[in-house]
Design a protein around this motif. Structure first.
Motif, mmCIF file in Angstrom:
data_model
loop_
_atom_site.group_PDB
_atom_site.id
_atom_site.type_symbol
_atom_site.label_atom_id
_atom_site.label_comp_id
_atom_site.label_asym_id
_atom_site.label_seq_id
_atom_site.Cartn_x
_atom_site.Cartn_y
_atom_site.Cartn_z
ATOM 1 N N SER A 84 15.349 -72.605 80.875
ATOM 2 C CA SER A 84 14.207 -73.336 80.310
ATOM 3 C C SER A 84 12.885 -72.666 80.670
ATOM 4 N N LYS A 85 12.775 -72.139 81.886
ATOM 5 C CA LYS A 85 11.563 -71.417 82.286
ATOM 6 C C LYS A 85 11.378 -70.153 81.443
ATOM 7 N N ALA A 86 12.486 -69.485 81.158
ATOM 8 C CA ALA A 86 12.401 -68.260 80.357
ATOM 9 C C ALA A 86 11.888 -68.569 78.960
ATOM 10 N N PHE A 87 12.334 -69.672 78.362
ATOM 11 C CA PHE A 87 11.902 -70.030 77.020
ATOM 12 C C PHE A 87 10.489 -70.610 77.006
ATOM 13 N N ASP A 88 10.208 -71.532 77.922
ATOM 14 C CA ASP A 88 8.935 -72.257 77.883
ATOM 15 C C ASP A 88 7.766 -71.446 78.423
ATOM 16 N N ASP A 89 7.985 -70.771 79.559
ATOM 17 C CA ASP A 89 6.888 -70.083 80.240
ATOM 18 C C ASP A 89 7.062 -68.570 80.270
ATOM 19 N N HIS A 90 8.139 -68.060 79.668
ATOM 20 C CA HIS A 90 8.450 -66.625 79.713
ATOM 21 C C HIS A 90 8.520 -66.138 81.157
ATOM 22 N N GLU A 91 9.060 -66.994 82.010
ATOM 23 C CA GLU A 91 9.227 -66.694 83.427
ATOM 24 C C GLU A 91 10.710 -66.391 83.660
#
Length: 415
Positions: free
Chosen positions: A121-128
Motif C-alpha cells: 500500500s505504501k508503494a502504491f499510495d506514497d511511492h515508498e
C-alpha cells in the motif's frame, strides 16, 4: 549432467534420509512420483497474500482514474513477488532435501514475502518502496544462502553453477537499492534494467551446467500456483459483489458481471489445464521461455479479479471512471491471459489452422466486447466459454478422425 533417480534416492541429500541436516545435493530429473510438498503449498499461499494486496491497490488506482500509474506500480510489485516465487520453485525442483535447515530458510523466505505484502500500500499510495525492498531483500538473501549451501555440497560444474547463482542473486540486490534513492521519474527505468539483469542470472549461471529440475514437478508447481491465483481472483470478485449487494440494491446490474466473471475464470482454468505441458519442457531454452512468460499469465490472471472488482464498483457508482474503462479493466487482462497461454502453452499441442486460431480469435473478440457497455463482462464470459466449447469440439473431431484412420486398414477384409 543430470543425476539418475537411483543416485538421487541413495543420496544423503534427498528426502527420506535420516537426520535433521543433510547434504543439499541435486535430485534426479527422472525421479518417479515427484510431487509438490506441503511446504511448497504453504509457500504458495503466503505469496498469494502479497498478490492479493497488489490486486487491492490496483483496484483503487483504476477506480480513482489513475490506471496508468497503478498498472506501473502493479507491474513492479508483481515482478518482485513472481521472481522470488519462481526462483524458489526451480531451486526446490532441483535441490529440495526437506531437512530442518532447508525448511527454516524457506520459512524465512515466506516471512520476507509477508513483509513485502505489508509494504504494497505504501508503494502504491506514497511511492515508498522501503518495505517492499526489505521484504524482497529477505527473500533473496535466503535464496543466496540456499545456493551457497548447494555449492558446498557439490563439485565441478554443479558447484560453479551454484556459486554463479549465489553471486548473481546477491549482487542484484545492490542494484535494487536505487528504488530507495532515485527520484520517482527514474524508478521505472531502474526497474526495467534490473528486471532484465535478474532474468539474465539463470541463463548465465546454467550456461555450462543445467540444474536437474524435474519437468513434471515444475509443470505441477506452475499449475498449482495458477489455480491459487485464479482462486484468489474468484474470492476477490465474490467479496466485491457481496459488499455491493449489502450496500446497494442493484442485483440487476451486478448479476451480468458476476456471471461473466465466473465464465471467464472457469474458462481460464480449462484452457490452461487442457494440455500436458510437461512434455514440452525438455531443455533450458524451452523451459526458461515458458517459465519467464508466466509473469504475464500470473499477472493477468490476478488482474482479472481486480478488473471484476472495478466493474462492480463502477456499476454501483463508487468508481470515478466510465463504463468503457471499467469494462476494459476486465477484458484487457482476459485477452492478455488468453494470448499468453496460447503462445506459451496451448499452441504446441494444436493441429491445423482452426485449432491454432481459437485462442487468438477469442482474445480479439473479448477486446471487442469492451464496447458493449454494461453487458461487456457477460459477453466476454460467453465468448470465453464458447472458445472452450469450440476447442473441445475440434479436438474431439480430430481424435475421432484419427481413430477411424487407424482402424481403417484393420477393418478392411482381405482375400
Amino acid at each position: 549432467m543430470t543425476s539418475s533417480s537411483a543416485h538421487a534416492s541413495a543420496s544423503p541429500g534427498t528426502p527420506g534420509s535420516n537426520g535433521p541436516l543433510r547434504r543439499l545435493t541435486a535430485r534426479g530429473r527422472d525421479e518417479a512420483h515427484r510431487a509438490s510438498t506441503p511446504l511448497e503449498l504453504f509457500f504458495d499461499l503466503c505469496f498469494v497474500v502479497a498478490i492479493a494486496q497488489a490486486g487491492v491497490q490496483l483496484v483503487r488506482s483504476v477506480a480513482e482514474a489513475h490506471a496508468g500509474e497503478g498498472i506501473l506500480d502493479y507491474a513492479m510489485v508483481f515482478f518482485a513477488i513472481w521472481w522470488a516465487w519462481m526462483n524458489f520453485t526451480w531451486f526446490a525442483s532441483a535441490y529440495d532435501n526437506d531437512d530442518a535447515l532447508y525448511r527454516v530458510v524457506t520459512l524465512v523466505q515466506m516471512a520476507g514475502v509477508l513483509v513485502l505484502a505489508a509494504g504494497v500500500s505504501k508503494a502504491f499510495d506514497d511511492h515508498e518502496f522501503l518495505a517492499v525492498w526489505l521484504g524482497y531483500l529477505i527473500m533473496r538473501l535466503a535464496m543466496t544462502a540456499q545456493w551457497l549451501r548447494a555449492a558446498r555440497s557439490s563439485q565441478g560444474p554443479a558447484r560453479t553453477t551454484a556459486l554463479r547463482y549465489a553471486a548473481g542473486v546477491f549482487l542484484c540486490q545492490i542494484g535494487w537499492l536505487g528504488l530507495l534513492i532515485l527520484p520517482e521519474g527514474g524508478r521505472p527505468w531502474l526497474f526495467l534494467v534490473m528486471a532484465i539483469v535478474e532474468m539474465c542470472v539463470p541463463a548465465y549461471a546454467e550456461k555450462d551446467h543445467a540444474t536437474s529440475w524435474h519437468p513434471r514437478h515444475i509443470a505441477e508447481r506452475y499449475g498449482l500456483f495458477t489455480i491459487i491465483v485464479l482462486g484468489e481472483t474468484i474470492a476477490a470478485a465474490t467479496v466485491a459483489v457481496k459488499t455491493a449487494l449489502d450496500e446497494n440494491d442493484v442485483l440487476g446490474e451486478l448479476l451480468p458481471i458476476a456471471a461473466g466473471g465466473l465464465l471467464i475464470i472457469f474458462s481460464a482454468w480449462w484452457i490452461y489445464f487442457v494440455v500436458p505441458i510437461h512434455g514440452h519442457l525438455r531443455s533450458n531454452r524451452q523451459s526458461f521461455l515458458w517459465g519467464y512468460g508466466h509473469y504475464l499469465i500470473f499477472a493477468s490472471a490476478a488482474a482479472i479479479g481486480a478488473g471484476l472488482e472495478v466493474a462492480v464498483e463502477q456499476a454501483v457508482g463508487k468508481a470515478h471512471i466510465s463504463t468503457l474503462s471499467a469494462s476494459a479493466a476486465v477484458t484487457l487482462p482476459t485477452a492478455l491471459y488468453l494470448l499468453t497461454v496460447w503462445a506459451l502453452h496451448s499452441r504446441h499441442f494444436k493441429y491445423g489452422i482452426a485449432q491454432q486460431l481459437v485462442l487468438p480469435t477469442t482474445a480479439l473478440l473479448v477486446i471487442a466486447c469492451t464496447f458493449l457497455g454494461n453487458w461487456a463482462v457477460l459477453a466476454a464470459g460467453i465468448v470465453s466459454a464458447l472458445a472452450v466449447a469450440t476447442g473441445t469440439t475440434l479436438t474431439a473431431r480430430m481424435t475421432a478422425r484419427e481413430r477411424r484412420t487407424a482402424a481403417g486398414p484393420a477393418a478392411t477384409p482381405t482375400g
